[in-house]
Write a protein that holds these residues in place. Structure first.
Motif, PDB file in Angstrom:
ATOM      1  N   ARG A 171     -29.154  14.670  24.350  1.00 41.69           N
ATOM      2  CA  ARG A 171     -29.742  13.327  24.268  1.00 41.69           C
ATOM      3  C   ARG A 171     -31.235  13.370  23.989  1.00 41.69           C
ATOM      4  O   ARG A 171     -31.980  14.141  24.601  1.00 41.69           O
ATOM      5  CB  ARG A 171     -29.526  12.587  25.591  1.00 41.69           C
ATOM      6  CG  ARG A 171     -28.129  12.015  25.728  1.00 41.69           C
ATOM      7  CD  ARG A 171     -28.089  11.028  26.880  1.00 41.69           C
ATOM      8  NE  ARG A 171     -29.028   9.929  26.695  1.00 41.69           N
ATOM      9  CZ  ARG A 171     -29.543   9.229  27.699  1.00 41.69           C
ATOM     10  NH1 ARG A 171     -29.228   9.509  28.937  1.00 41.69           N
ATOM     11  NH2 ARG A 171     -30.370   8.241  27.445  1.00 41.69           N
TER      12      ARG A 171
ATOM     13  N   ILE B  98     -34.325  11.523  24.743  1.00 39.66           N
ATOM     14  CA  ILE B  98     -34.743  10.495  25.698  1.00 39.66           C
ATOM     15  C   ILE B  98     -36.013   9.814  25.213  1.00 39.66           C
ATOM     16  O   ILE B  98     -36.183   8.609  25.362  1.00 39.66           O
ATOM     17  CB  ILE B  98     -34.986  11.140  27.083  1.00 39.66           C
ATOM     18  CG1 ILE B  98     -33.799  12.027  27.424  1.00 39.66           C
ATOM     19  CG2 ILE B  98     -35.328  10.105  28.129  1.00 39.66           C
ATOM     20  CD1 ILE B  98     -33.010  11.693  28.580  1.00 39.66           C
TER      21      ILE B  98
ATOM     22  N   ASN C  31     -34.913  -1.259  31.666  1.00 42.94           N
ATOM     23  CA  ASN C  31     -34.508  -0.124  32.492  1.00 42.94           C
ATOM     24  C   ASN C  31     -33.900   0.956  31.602  1.00 42.94           C
ATOM     25  O   ASN C  31     -33.132   0.657  30.694  1.00 42.94           O
ATOM     26  CB  ASN C  31     -33.461  -0.548  33.536  1.00 42.94           C
ATOM     27  CG  ASN C  31     -34.032  -1.499  34.575  1.00 42.94           C
ATOM     28  OD1 ASN C  31     -33.420  -2.508  34.908  1.00 42.94           O
ATOM     29  ND2 ASN C  31     -35.205  -1.204  35.080  1.00 42.94           N
ATOM     30  N   GLY C  32     -34.311   2.193  31.874  1.00 42.42           N
ATOM     31  CA  GLY C  32     -33.755   3.315  31.113  1.00 42.42           C
ATOM     32  C   GLY C  32     -34.394   3.543  29.756  1.00 42.42           C
ATOM     33  O   GLY C  32     -33.957   4.408  28.997  1.00 42.42           O
ATOM     34  N   ALA C  33     -35.448   2.783  29.440  1.00 43.19           N
ATOM     35  CA  ALA C  33     -36.085   2.894  28.117  1.00 43.19           C
ATOM     36  C   ALA C  33     -36.817   4.215  27.939  1.00 43.19           C
ATOM     37  O   ALA C  33     -36.967   4.706  26.821  1.00 43.19           O
ATOM     38  CB  ALA C  33     -37.055   1.737  27.906  1.00 43.19           C
ATOM     39  N   GLY C  34     -37.287   4.782  29.048  1.00 36.26           N
ATOM     40  CA  GLY C  34     -38.007   6.060  28.966  1.00 36.26           C
ATOM     41  C   GLY C  34     -39.436   5.983  29.473  1.00 36.26           C
ATOM     42  O   GLY C  34     -40.243   6.878  29.204  1.00 36.26           O
ATOM     43  N   LYS C  35     -39.764   4.959  30.235  1.00 43.08           N
ATOM     44  CA  LYS C  35     -41.133   4.787  30.729  1.00 43.08           C
ATOM     45  C   LYS C  35     -41.515   5.900  31.703  1.00 43.08           C
ATOM     46  O   LYS C  35     -42.528   6.567  31.537  1.00 43.08           O
ATOM     47  CB  LYS C  35     -41.279   3.409  31.416  1.00 43.08           C
ATOM     48  CG  LYS C  35     -40.909   2.237  30.522  1.00 43.08           C
ATOM     49  CD  LYS C  35     -41.080   0.910  31.228  1.00 43.08           C
ATOM     50  CE  LYS C  35     -40.132   0.686  32.401  1.00 43.08           C
ATOM     51  NZ  LYS C  35     -38.714   0.551  32.032  1.00 43.08           N
ATOM     52  N   THR C  36     -40.677   6.076  32.722  1.00 46.60           N
ATOM     53  CA  THR C  36     -40.998   7.092  33.733  1.00 46.60           C
ATOM     54  C   THR C  36     -40.997   8.492  33.117  1.00 46.60           C
ATOM     55  O   THR C  36     -41.858   9.321  33.428  1.00 46.60           O
ATOM     56  CB  THR C  36     -40.009   6.999  34.920  1.00 46.60           C
ATOM     57  OG1 THR C  36     -40.105   5.687  35.473  1.00 46.60           O
ATOM     58  CG2 THR C  36     -40.328   8.022  35.995  1.00 46.60           C
ATOM     59  N   THR C  37     -40.076   8.731  32.222  1.00 50.39           N
ATOM     60  CA  THR C  37     -40.025  10.045  31.554  1.00 50.39           C
ATOM     61  C   THR C  37     -41.337  10.312  30.814  1.00 50.39           C
ATOM     62  O   THR C  37     -41.900  11.411  30.912  1.00 50.39           O
ATOM     63  CB  THR C  37     -38.833  10.088  30.570  1.00 50.39           C
ATOM     64  OG1 THR C  37     -37.644   9.766  31.285  1.00 50.39           O
ATOM     65  CG2 THR C  37     -38.700  11.453  29.929  1.00 50.39           C
TER      66      THR C  37
HETATM   67  N1  LIG Z   1     -33.669  14.605  34.351  1.00 52.18           N
HETATM   68  C1  LIG Z   1     -32.931  13.839  33.539  1.00 52.18           C
HETATM   69  N2  LIG Z   1     -31.755  14.282  33.048  1.00 52.18           N
HETATM   70  C2  LIG Z   1     -31.004  13.535  32.208  1.00 52.18           C
HETATM   71  N3  LIG Z   1     -31.348  12.305  31.819  1.00 52.18           N
HETATM   72  C3  LIG Z   1     -32.479  11.794  32.278  1.00 52.18           C
HETATM   73  C4  LIG Z   1     -33.354  12.524  33.162  1.00 52.18           C
HETATM   74  N4  LIG Z   1     -34.414  11.762  33.454  1.00 52.18           N
HETATM   75  C5  LIG Z   1     -34.236  10.609  32.788  1.00 52.18           C
HETATM   76  N5  LIG Z   1     -33.087  10.614  32.093  1.00 52.18           N
HETATM   77  C6  LIG Z   1     -32.559   9.532  31.228  1.00 52.18           C
HETATM   78  O1  LIG Z   1     -33.601   9.142  30.363  1.00 52.18           O
HETATM   79  C7  LIG Z   1     -33.559   7.755  30.125  1.00 52.18           C
HETATM   80  C8  LIG Z   1     -34.912   7.159  30.437  1.00 52.18           C
HETATM   81  O2  LIG Z   1     -35.121   7.186  31.834  1.00 52.18           O
HETATM   82  P1  LIG Z   1     -36.472   6.699  32.504  1.00 52.18           P
HETATM   83  O3  LIG Z   1     -36.360   6.907  33.962  1.00 52.18           O
HETATM   84  O4  LIG Z   1     -37.601   7.321  31.804  1.00 52.18           O
HETATM   85  O5  LIG Z   1     -36.424   5.136  32.165  1.00 52.18           O
HETATM   86  P2  LIG Z   1     -37.397   3.980  32.653  1.00 52.18           P
HETATM   87  O6  LIG Z   1     -37.860   3.286  31.433  1.00 52.18           O
HETATM   88  O7  LIG Z   1     -38.409   4.520  33.572  1.00 52.18           O
HETATM   89  O8  LIG Z   1     -36.384   3.019  33.410  1.00 52.18           O
HETATM   90  P3  LIG Z   1     -36.599   2.103  34.741  1.00 52.18           P
HETATM   91  O9  LIG Z   1     -37.151   0.799  34.254  1.00 52.18           O
HETATM   92  O10 LIG Z   1     -35.202   1.931  35.225  1.00 52.18           O
HETATM   93  O11 LIG Z   1     -37.485   2.833  35.675  1.00 52.18           O
HETATM   94  C9  LIG Z   1     -32.434   7.216  30.977  1.00 52.18           C
HETATM   95  O12 LIG Z   1     -31.305   7.037  30.155  1.00 52.18           O
HETATM   96  C10 LIG Z   1     -32.201   8.295  31.993  1.00 52.18           C
HETATM   97  O13 LIG Z   1     -30.868   8.303  32.396  1.00 52.18           O
END
Ligand SMILES: Nc1ncnc2c1ncn2[C@@H]1O[C@H](COP(=O)(O)OP(=O)(O)OP(=O)(O)O)[C@@H](O)[C@H]1O
Ligand SMILES: [Mg+2]
Length: 306
Positions: free
Chosen positions: A18, A20, A40-46
């Motif tokens: 995937r 991300i 949610n899940g867009a990738g902000k925290t990543t």
């Molecule tokens: N360690 C990991 N292993 C596999 N997938 C991951 C990992 N960390 C994040 N993801 C995936 O990456 C994508 C982005 O996740 P992330 O936490 O960055 O989203 P976000 O924008 O912070 O969401 P939220 O608003 O819910 O906090 C998600 O689909 C998540 O499932």
């Protein structure tokens, strides 16, 4: 020249098969409050985890004050203050004692600086109370105070408005703007709440499925003629549309007595002339400014923000 504090260049993160984060490119100048908006899940925290070195990049580069986070970690991270997860505080100590405790671990932080950051986040009145008596908003401010003790050039906050009430959000906004303006700190703040970003940020980037969809300037975006809409109140929207199409112009029906056109002032005047000539009664003409919310839903294809 504008000083760039953060540069993301084609930042990509793959986990397994995937993708991300997909080739994210961004620049943040000094003193800017930059919103990182996505569902949610867009990738902000990543993205934030990569910016603070908690996660490696698959490809691309992140520079903080000119230093690569992967190649010169120590030099890059020195300029970063961040709250990625909930800040750990000693609840039985006062806010001040907590700050002093952290200050001791950072070379060069004086008690004068501790007092200064307390002022910057507006915690003077409660700083000598125990943290266990603090509200969520106050704990958050203490977290920010701790994160800026070492005078970082960049402050990163992951969804800082979560759990705050409207008053708490307003206060957060005020001191964040203050930090950017008076301390020159670049602030990178993530959120899935558009309305909050609109009030807090100078620019907002919209991210979806790991891709940067759009970056918008908040100030002055409403005067962008290309996106301005004008609404006409008429006696019959059907008859109005007929006349407009006959004249080779364009409009959309917005109810039985309203039509909306897209274009600048001159276009609005031309459409108005068409209507008047066709004998259609025009009761009112007004700007129909699209909110950032509408625009966000448009660019993300209507996917929910929250
Ligand atoms: N360690 C990991 N292993 C596999 N997938 C991951 C990992 N960390 C994040 N993801 C995936 O990456 C994508 C982005 O996740 P992330 O936490 O960055 O989203 P976000 O924008 O912070 O969401 P939220 O608003 O819910 O906090 C998600 O689909 C998540 O499932
Ligand atoms: Mg997140």
């Amino acid at each position: 020249m504008e000083q760039i504090i953060v540069r993301l260049q084609e930042v990509t993160k793959r986990i397994g098969k995937r993708t991300i984060i997909d080739r994210l490119t961004l620049d943040l100048p000094r003193g800017e409050v930059f919103g990182f908006l996505g569902p949610n899940g867009a990738g902000k925290t990543t993205t934030i985890r990569m910016m603070v070195g908690l996660m490696s990049l698959t490809s691309g580069q992140i520079f903080i004050d000119g230093h690569s986070i992967s190649k010169e970690f120590e030099k890059a991270i020195r300029h970063v203050g961040a709250i990625v997860e909930n800040p750990e505080m000693y609840k039985y100590l006062t806010g001040y004692q907590n700050l002093i405790h952290y200050a001791r671990m950072i070379p060069g932080v004086t008690s004068h600086r501790v007092k200064e950051v307390v002022g910057l986040v507006g915690l003077e009145g409660r700083i000598h109370d125990k943290v266990k008596t603090y509200s969520l908003g106050m704990r958050q401010r203490l977290g920010v105070a701790q994160a800026i003790l070492h005078n970082p050039k960049l402050l990163i906050l992951d969804e800082p408005t979560n759990g705050l009430d409207p008053a708490g959000i307003r206060e957060l906004r005020d001191y964040i703007r203050n930090l950017a303006k008076n301390e020159g700190i670049a602030v990178f703040v993530s959120s899935h709440m558009l309305s909050e970003m609109e009030l807090m940020c100078d620019r907002v980037a919209i991210i979806q499925n790991g891709k940067l969809i759009d970056v918008r300037q908040i100030q002055g975006m409403n005067i962008d003629e290309s996106i301005s809409q004008v609404m006409f109140e008429v006696n019959s929207s059907e008859a109005a549309i007929d006349a407009i199409i006959t004249a080779g112009q364009k409009a959309e029906v917005a109810g039985s007595n309203h039509i909306v056109i897209q274009g600048d002032k001159e276009y609005a005047a031309a459409v108005n002339a068409t209507l008047v000539i066709a004998g259609i009664k025009v009761y009112s003409i007004r700007d129909h400014v699209k909110s950032l919310e509408d625009q966000f839903l448009e660019v993300t294809g209507g996917e929910s923000v929250g």
